[in-house]
Design an enzyme around this catalytic site. Structure first.
Site, PDB file in Angstrom:
ATOM      1  N   LYS A  22       0.833  -1.211   0.000  1.00 17.45           N
ATOM      2  CA  LYS A  22       0.000   0.000   0.000  1.00 17.45           C
ATOM      3  C   LYS A  22       0.864   1.256   0.000  1.00 17.45           C
ATOM      4  O   LYS A  22       0.650   2.163  -0.797  1.00 17.45           O
ATOM      5  CB  LYS A  22      -0.913  -0.001   1.229  1.00 17.45           C
ATOM      6  CG  LYS A  22      -1.535   1.347   1.532  1.00 17.45           C
ATOM      7  CD  LYS A  22      -2.212   1.339   2.885  1.00 17.45           C
ATOM      8  CE  LYS A  22      -2.499   2.695   3.452  1.00 17.45           C
ATOM      9  NZ  LYS A  22      -1.369   3.535   3.780  1.00 17.45           N
ATOM     10  N   ASN A  23       1.841   1.308   0.911  1.00 18.36           N
ATOM     11  CA  ASN A  23       2.592   2.558   1.064  1.00 18.36           C
ATOM     12  C   ASN A  23       3.517   2.851  -0.113  1.00 18.36           C
ATOM     13  O   ASN A  23       3.965   3.989  -0.262  1.00 18.36           O
ATOM     14  CB  ASN A  23       3.371   2.567   2.387  1.00 18.36           C
ATOM     15  CG  ASN A  23       2.432   2.772   3.573  1.00 18.36           C
ATOM     16  OD1 ASN A  23       1.245   3.066   3.392  1.00 18.36           O
ATOM     17  ND2 ASN A  23       2.954   2.606   4.780  1.00 18.36           N
ATOM     18  N   CYS A 116      -5.249   8.630   8.599  1.00 19.54           N
ATOM     19  CA  CYS A 116      -5.513   8.175   9.968  1.00 19.54           C
ATOM     20  C   CYS A 116      -5.125   9.243  10.987  1.00 19.54           C
ATOM     21  O   CYS A 116      -4.110   9.917  10.830  1.00 19.54           O
ATOM     22  CB  CYS A 116      -4.695   6.909  10.258  1.00 19.54           C
ATOM     23  SG  CYS A 116      -5.219   5.467   9.328  1.00 19.54           S
ATOM     24  N   ARG A 121       0.625  15.063  12.395  1.00 19.43           N
ATOM     25  CA  ARG A 121       0.964  14.840  10.992  1.00 19.43           C
ATOM     26  C   ARG A 121       1.176  16.138  10.192  1.00 19.43           C
ATOM     27  O   ARG A 121       0.507  16.365   9.171  1.00 19.43           O
ATOM     28  CB  ARG A 121      -0.078  13.940  10.313  1.00 19.43           C
ATOM     29  CG  ARG A 121      -0.339  12.665  11.097  1.00 19.43           C
ATOM     30  CD  ARG A 121      -1.059  11.618  10.300  1.00 19.43           C
ATOM     31  NE  ARG A 121      -0.154  10.858   9.461  1.00 19.43           N
ATOM     32  CZ  ARG A 121      -0.506   9.788   8.772  1.00 19.43           C
ATOM     33  NH1 ARG A 121      -1.732   9.345   8.805  1.00 19.43           N
ATOM     34  NH2 ARG A 121       0.363   9.147   8.022  1.00 19.43           N
ATOM     35  N   ASP A 304       3.813   0.803  12.317  1.00 24.63           N
ATOM     36  CA  ASP A 304       2.570   0.245  11.770  1.00 24.63           C
ATOM     37  C   ASP A 304       2.292  -1.176  12.262  1.00 24.63           C
ATOM     38  O   ASP A 304       1.183  -1.677  12.080  1.00 24.63           O
ATOM     39  CB  ASP A 304       2.617   0.245  10.233  1.00 24.63           C
ATOM     40  CG  ASP A 304       2.526   1.652   9.662  1.00 24.63           C
ATOM     41  OD1 ASP A 304       2.410   2.613  10.440  1.00 24.63           O
ATOM     42  OD2 ASP A 304       2.590   1.789   8.427  1.00 24.63           O
ATOM     43  N   ARG A 396      -9.009   0.240   3.666  1.00 18.47           N
ATOM     44  CA  ARG A 396      -8.087   1.179   3.010  1.00 18.47           C
ATOM     45  C   ARG A 396      -6.749   0.507   2.719  1.00 18.47           C
ATOM     46  O   ARG A 396      -6.013   0.948   1.846  1.00 18.47           O
ATOM     47  CB  ARG A 396      -7.832   2.400   3.917  1.00 18.47           C
ATOM     48  CG  ARG A 396      -8.973   3.399   3.936  1.00 18.47           C
ATOM     49  CD  ARG A 396      -8.538   4.669   4.621  1.00 18.47           C
ATOM     50  NE  ARG A 396      -7.158   4.945   4.264  1.00 18.47           N
ATOM     51  CZ  ARG A 396      -6.227   5.378   5.108  1.00 18.47           C
ATOM     52  NH1 ARG A 396      -6.524   5.624   6.339  1.00 18.47           N
ATOM     53  NH2 ARG A 396      -4.999   5.588   4.696  1.00 18.47           N
TER      54      ARG A 396
HETATM   55  C1  UD1 Z   1       4.410   6.817   6.429  1.00 18.53           C
HETATM   56  C2  UD1 Z   1       3.456   5.669   6.297  1.00 18.53           C
HETATM   57  C3  UD1 Z   1       2.860   5.312   7.658  1.00 18.53           C
HETATM   58  C4  UD1 Z   1       3.946   5.078   8.682  1.00 18.53           C
HETATM   59  C5  UD1 Z   1       4.943   6.226   8.699  1.00 18.53           C
HETATM   60  C6  UD1 Z   1       6.134   5.953   9.599  1.00 18.53           C
HETATM   61  C7  UD1 Z   1       2.631   6.054   4.066  1.00 18.53           C
HETATM   62  C8  UD1 Z   1       1.464   6.428   3.204  1.00 18.53           C
HETATM   63  N1  UD1 Z   1       2.397   6.055   5.384  1.00 18.53           N
HETATM   64  O1  UD1 Z   1       3.644   7.942   6.863  1.00 18.53           O
HETATM   65  O2  UD1 Z   1       2.075   4.145   7.490  1.00 18.53           O
HETATM   66  O3  UD1 Z   1       3.371   4.965   9.963  1.00 18.53           O
HETATM   67  O4  UD1 Z   1       5.435   6.482   7.374  1.00 18.53           O
HETATM   68  O5  UD1 Z   1       6.777   4.797   9.188  1.00 18.53           O
HETATM   69  O6  UD1 Z   1       3.689   5.708   3.583  1.00 18.53           O
HETATM   70  N2  UD1 Z   1       6.746  14.724  10.371  1.00 18.53           N
HETATM   71  C9  UD1 Z   1       6.912  16.072  10.612  1.00 18.53           C
HETATM   72  N3  UD1 Z   1       6.877  16.915   9.542  1.00 18.53           N
HETATM   73  C10 UD1 Z   1       6.692  16.478   8.264  1.00 18.53           C
HETATM   74  C11 UD1 Z   1       6.530  15.106   8.031  1.00 18.53           C
HETATM   75  C12 UD1 Z   1       6.547  14.237   9.113  1.00 18.53           C
HETATM   76  O7  UD1 Z   1       7.086  16.492  11.736  1.00 18.53           O
HETATM   77  O8  UD1 Z   1       6.680  17.312   7.343  1.00 18.53           O
HETATM   78  C13 UD1 Z   1       6.762  13.780  11.514  1.00 18.53           C
HETATM   79  C14 UD1 Z   1       5.384  13.109  11.711  1.00 18.53           C
HETATM   80  O9  UD1 Z   1       4.509  13.929  12.444  1.00 18.53           O
HETATM   81  C15 UD1 Z   1       5.770  11.834  12.428  1.00 18.53           C
HETATM   82  C16 UD1 Z   1       7.134  11.483  11.817  1.00 18.53           C
HETATM   83  O10 UD1 Z   1       7.620  12.695  11.234  1.00 18.53           O
HETATM   84  O11 UD1 Z   1       5.930  12.095  13.794  1.00 18.53           O
HETATM   85  C17 UD1 Z   1       7.066  10.393  10.771  1.00 18.53           C
HETATM   86  O12 UD1 Z   1       6.297  10.805   9.692  1.00 18.53           O
HETATM   87  P1  UD1 Z   1       6.517  10.283   8.205  1.00 18.53           P
HETATM   88  O13 UD1 Z   1       7.694   9.378   8.137  1.00 18.53           O
HETATM   89  O14 UD1 Z   1       6.463  11.457   7.306  1.00 18.53           O
HETATM   90  O15 UD1 Z   1       5.203   9.423   7.987  1.00 18.53           O
HETATM   91  P2  UD1 Z   1       4.239   9.406   6.740  1.00 18.53           P
HETATM   92  O16 UD1 Z   1       5.036   9.504   5.488  1.00 18.53           O
HETATM   93  O17 UD1 Z   1       3.111  10.333   6.958  1.00 18.53           O
END
Ligand code: UD1
Length: 417
Positions: A22-23, A116, A121, A304, A396
């Protein structure tokens, strides 16, 4: 509204074949618009997140053909129009259109993404990356406009190794003038899969899977054919279910290296595994030992899988801990586990699990996607009937979950109510 019903304590035996990740898929579909020709992606999972992204493609007048597990995406006649909130809020990954549209047209207009509710986020790291490449970002009532006269390669250091920011910056930088370096990049396998896809189109990306990714901008991206990697989180979820109820349950079509942290934790709690080149065979052990898991970026223990793994810890004799370091709000499933009979307390970012406690079926809620998988695991283990509401979250990310589990002996149905 859909409701899932499970009758627990059935032995799981046979083979579950794992779908495309999915990701990775949710990044590959937006990334496909970067081609000047046509992109074919195969091993695409039939999940509602895939549908939501295809609906955005249709809005942008991208030609798409779906045939069994493949999608052919042709952006020849596409239009770069604003992506409405009703589309972006369906899933987090809609934000990959920001990087892809910026990379292709030097302009993207879209609303803050959904997804979610597992933490605040923010997308500040994505936006800082776009700005470093020369884009101007404006934000008005949740609507983001990201625009540049010219995108120029830059050195970008991520304060946190964010999966989303790493991919989004790659998408924006792939056609920029000059070289972009992303330092402290995320190393997840999905990032390597997206970089390979772009390279198949003609991009020049090296270092994906390491903390330093180098992207040399190119002018043209061509036709390509690409395969989505197996879903390591879907695989991990079913392996955990096998560790709870399995009798030689085979989880097939996987890349075991992608889930090494999970496999070693399972062995630590006493689960016997037969690990092959592209499969794992798992059975329920006599007894589980308690342990502590701390979530971390790849190759650490994936956040996850923290929620489904907790079910296993309710069956271990003594005190276990789950320390969540990635998301601030990833214990929403705990009150429901306690309703099922678990003894878990949460303080700050740590859940303390006292075991072993038998679980007894009742009505629970899938508060988010992976909490939903945890509820399914709990329902398989519990005595009696478990009813899960908010099943839409589960659909999803888990392709044909009812069919896959039924095939190996579970009693599980989804009803529309
Ligand atoms: C992706 C995965 C999700 C998984 C996560 C961590 C997808 C669609 N989803 O989510 O299933 O749980 O990686 O392995 O691939 N952060 C910031 N600023 C930003 C971006 C992120 O502070 O601009 C923080 C987030 O709040 C969080 C951490 O960084 O605390 C990790 O986020 P990130 O690795 O970006 O997760 P996603 O890509 O949203």
């Amino acid at each position: 509204m859909k409701i899932m019903e499970l009758e627990g304590q059935k032995e799981l035996k046979g083979t579950i074949r794992i779908s495309g990740a999915k990701n990775a898929t949710v990044a590959l579909i937006p990334a496909a618009i970067l081609t000047d020709e046509e992109a074919t992606i195969c091993n695409v999972p039939e999940i509602t997140d895939t549908d939501a992204l295809c609906n955005i493609l249709k809005e942008l007048k991208v030609d798409i053909k779906r045939a069994s597990e493949s999608i052919i995406i042709n952006p020849e006649n596409m239009e770069n129009i604003e992506i409405a909130e009703s589309f972006s809020k369906k899933l987090r990954a809609s934000y990959y259109f920001m990087g892809a549209l910026l990379g292709k047209y030097k302009k993207a207009v879209m609303y803050f993404p959904g997804g979610c509710s597992i933490g605040a986020r923010p997308i500040d790291l994505h936006l800082k990356g776009f700005e470093a490449l020369g884009a101007k970002v404006t934000n008005e009532k949740n609507k983001y406009t990201v625009e540049a006269d010219e995108l120029r390669g830059a050195n970008i250091y991520l304060d946190f190794a964010s999966v989303g920011a790493t991919i989004n910056i790659m998408l924006a930088a792939v056609k920029a003038k000059g070289t972009t370096i992303i330092d402290n990049a995320a190393k997840e396998p999905e990032i390597v899969n997206v970089a390979t896809f772009l390279n198949n189109m003609g991009a020049k990306i090296t270092g994906a899977g390491t903390p330093t990714i180098k992207i040399e901008g190119v002018d043209h991206l061509g036709k390509c054919f690409h395969e989505v990697i197996p879903d390591r989180i879907e695989a991990g979820s079913y392996i955990i279910m096998g560790a709870l109820c399995g009798n030689n349950l085979k989880i097939d079509n996987i890349i075991p290296e992608h889930i090494e942290s999970l496999l070693s934790k399972l062995e630590e709690v006493g689960v016997k595994l037969d690990v092959g080149q592209d499969y794992v065979i798992v059975s329920k052990p006599e007894k589980y030992k308690p342990t502590t898991i701390t979530t971390a970026v790849y190759p650490g223990f994936p956040t996850d899988l923290q929620q489904p793994f907790t079910i296993l810890l309710t069956q271990a004799e003594g005190k276990s801990k789950v320390i969540e370091t990635i998301w601030e709000n990833r214990f929403m499933h705990i009150p429901y586990l306690n309703n099922l009979g678990a003894d878990i307390t949460v303080k700050n970012q740590t859940a303390t699990i006292m075991g072993a406690t038998p679980l007894k079926g009742t009505e629970v809620v899938a508060t988010d996607l992976r909490a939903g998988a945890a509820m399914v695991a709990a329902g398989l283990l519990a005595s009696g009937k478990t009813k899960i509401t908010n099943v839409e979250h589960i659909l999803r990310g888990y392709e044909q979950i009812v069919e896959k589990l039924t095939e190996v002996g579970a009693k599980i149905t989804i009803k529309e109510i």
